[in-house]
Design an enzyme around this catalytic site. Sequence first.
Site, PDB file in Angstrom:
ATOM      1  N   LEU A  31       0.809  -1.223   0.000  1.00 13.76           N
ATOM      2  CA  LEU A  31       0.000   0.000   0.000  1.00 13.76           C
ATOM      3  C   LEU A  31       0.840   1.271   0.000  1.00 13.76           C
ATOM      4  O   LEU A  31       1.937   1.320   0.559  1.00 13.76           O
ATOM      5  CB  LEU A  31      -0.914  -0.005   1.228  1.00 13.76           C
ATOM      6  CG  LEU A  31      -1.838  -1.217   1.335  1.00 13.76           C
ATOM      7  CD1 LEU A  31      -2.757  -1.054   2.545  1.00 13.76           C
ATOM      8  CD2 LEU A  31      -2.666  -1.409   0.067  1.00 13.76           C
ATOM      9  N   HIS A  35      -3.697   4.076  -2.420  1.00 15.37           N
ATOM     10  CA  HIS A  35      -4.657   3.130  -1.836  1.00 15.37           C
ATOM     11  C   HIS A  35      -5.344   3.744  -0.610  1.00 15.37           C
ATOM     12  O   HIS A  35      -6.549   3.571  -0.398  1.00 15.37           O
ATOM     13  CB  HIS A  35      -3.946   1.851  -1.365  1.00 15.37           C
ATOM     14  CG  HIS A  35      -3.192   1.114  -2.442  1.00 15.37           C
ATOM     15  ND1 HIS A  35      -1.828   1.061  -2.489  1.00 15.37           N
ATOM     16  CD2 HIS A  35      -3.631   0.394  -3.502  1.00 15.37           C
ATOM     17  CE1 HIS A  35      -1.439   0.333  -3.522  1.00 15.37           C
ATOM     18  NE2 HIS A  35      -2.513  -0.091  -4.161  1.00 15.37           N
ATOM     19  N   GLN A  59      -4.720 -11.913 -13.263  1.00 16.00           N
ATOM     20  CA  GLN A  59      -4.550 -10.703 -14.060  1.00 16.00           C
ATOM     21  C   GLN A  59      -3.115 -10.475 -14.524  1.00 16.00           C
ATOM     22  O   GLN A  59      -2.810  -9.445 -15.114  1.00 16.00           O
ATOM     23  CB  GLN A  59      -5.094  -9.482 -13.323  1.00 16.00           C
ATOM     24  CG  GLN A  59      -4.292  -9.038 -12.120  1.00 16.00           C
ATOM     25  CD  GLN A  59      -5.033  -7.960 -11.355  1.00 16.00           C
ATOM     26  OE1 GLN A  59      -6.078  -8.198 -10.747  1.00 16.00           O
ATOM     27  NE2 GLN A  59      -4.508  -6.740 -11.378  1.00 16.00           N
ATOM     28  N   GLY A 152      -9.076   3.632  -8.227  1.00 17.42           N
ATOM     29  CA  GLY A 152      -8.250   4.785  -8.584  1.00 17.42           C
ATOM     30  C   GLY A 152      -8.369   5.063 -10.077  1.00 17.42           C
ATOM     31  O   GLY A 152      -8.380   4.141 -10.891  1.00 17.42           O
ATOM     32  N   GLN A 158      -9.281   0.259 -16.394  1.00 16.77           N
ATOM     33  CA  GLN A 158      -9.834  -0.698 -15.416  1.00 16.77           C
ATOM     34  C   GLN A 158     -11.113  -0.142 -14.784  1.00 16.77           C
ATOM     35  O   GLN A 158     -12.109  -0.848 -14.629  1.00 16.77           O
ATOM     36  CB  GLN A 158      -8.782  -0.957 -14.336  1.00 16.77           C
ATOM     37  CG  GLN A 158      -9.300  -1.659 -13.108  1.00 16.77           C
ATOM     38  CD  GLN A 158      -8.176  -1.976 -12.129  1.00 16.77           C
ATOM     39  OE1 GLN A 158      -7.371  -2.843 -12.374  1.00 16.77           O
ATOM     40  NE2 GLN A 158      -8.115  -1.255 -11.026  1.00 16.77           N
ATOM     41  N   VAL A 181      -3.141   9.947  -6.929  1.00 18.82           N
ATOM     42  CA  VAL A 181      -2.235  10.530  -5.928  1.00 18.82           C
ATOM     43  C   VAL A 181      -0.811  10.436  -6.487  1.00 18.82           C
ATOM     44  O   VAL A 181      -0.404   9.390  -7.006  1.00 18.82           O
ATOM     45  CB  VAL A 181      -2.344   9.795  -4.577  1.00 18.82           C
ATOM     46  CG1 VAL A 181      -1.377  10.374  -3.559  1.00 18.82           C
ATOM     47  CG2 VAL A 181      -3.780   9.865  -4.051  1.00 18.82           C
ATOM     48  N   SER A 191       2.719   0.710  -6.848  1.00 16.68           N
ATOM     49  CA  SER A 191       3.529  -0.315  -6.186  1.00 16.68           C
ATOM     50  C   SER A 191       4.733  -0.684  -7.054  1.00 16.68           C
ATOM     51  O   SER A 191       5.749  -1.142  -6.539  1.00 16.68           O
ATOM     52  CB  SER A 191       2.685  -1.563  -5.933  1.00 16.68           C
ATOM     53  OG  SER A 191       1.546  -1.215  -5.202  1.00 16.68           O
ATOM     54  N   ARG A 192       4.604  -0.511  -8.357  1.00 20.88           N
ATOM     55  CA  ARG A 192       5.699  -0.915  -9.243  1.00 20.88           C
ATOM     56  C   ARG A 192       6.803   0.135  -9.330  1.00 20.88           C
ATOM     57  O   ARG A 192       7.862  -0.139  -9.895  1.00 20.88           O
ATOM     58  CB  ARG A 192       5.153  -1.237 -10.634  1.00 20.88           C
ATOM     59  CG  ARG A 192       4.340  -2.545 -10.645  1.00 20.88           C
ATOM     60  CD  ARG A 192       3.902  -2.945 -12.036  1.00 20.88           C
ATOM     61  NE  ARG A 192       3.380  -4.300 -12.076  1.00 20.88           N
ATOM     62  CZ  ARG A 192       2.079  -4.608 -12.194  1.00 20.88           C
ATOM     63  NH1 ARG A 192       1.172  -3.644 -12.274  1.00 20.88           N
ATOM     64  NH2 ARG A 192       1.697  -5.865 -12.231  1.00 20.88           N
TER      65      ARG A 192
END
Length: 284
Positions: A31, A35, A59, A152, A158, A181, A191-192
Amino acid sequence: MVKLIKSKKELIEYRSQEQTPIGFVPTMGNLHQGHISLLERSLSEFESTYFSIFVNPKQFGPQEDFARYPRTLENDLHLIQASAQKFPSKKIIVFAPDKIEDVFPPSDDLKVSVLGLTNVLEGEVRPGHFEGVATVVYRLFEVMRPKRAYFGLKDYQQFLVIKQMVKDLELNIDILGMPIVRESTGLALSSRNQYLGPEEKEKSLVLSRSLRRIGDILNKKRAHLPDALSFIKKLKEDKNWNYLEIRDAETLSEDITHSSQVTVLGVYQLGTTRLLDNFQTELE
Ligand code: AMP
């Protein structure tokens, strides 16, 4: 109050005790404040927020980063706890299953496909990706039965796919898209991002900067489209762009002749890391 639940059985039992409608935030964990912005919006709206942390194998493509995707539950729980303290009267139920069978039944042969929206852009580069996303979100919606779910806008395609799925399946769940954000540099939190070294991080800024520049050129005016398109064409000489496109904000159609809302979506690739960003604007 934060309650951690690991099994689907316990989740269903706990959910059945809820007296009021609930908010739901699906994530893959690791997170960050992106998130957390979804979580806190839900906390501001509901007595109980269900928050899932599940790295969904369906996915990821065979060559993708499923195995090395960061799993940081302990740290994630600290961040969630910090939000809980801001909303002392509210409940957060974290669903973090260890086993795939706690999300997909053992005999699972169901796939949810939202046609049309999913064969372009991310769907074209990542075949099967949105089917994996729609299928897991559908499974989670089934057990959570939320009034509202938070997504988001960073993953804009998505967000559209989920909205369409909910509409087509008549699920009666509000889908709320939340603003991206960013770091102070403009880079969208992801996260990547932690896969990026310092030099790549510097290079990655071309993505948010280019989008901002395209927004400035457009300045909400259809008449400025040719200038924006020629700027995009020039940018694309840099082969790190997977795509950079102006599309209809609802249908993602390339034909924007009559679109009053458009979205500009880009994916910039550094090594094996693909960075996504986008914005929406009206055109008059
Ligand atoms: P993920 O864990 O990457 O599947 O993301 C879970 C949810 O958080 C998705 O709805 C994402 O769109 C959303 N999200 C991820 N990054 C951001 C961000 N920088 N700003 C806002 N929402 C985000």
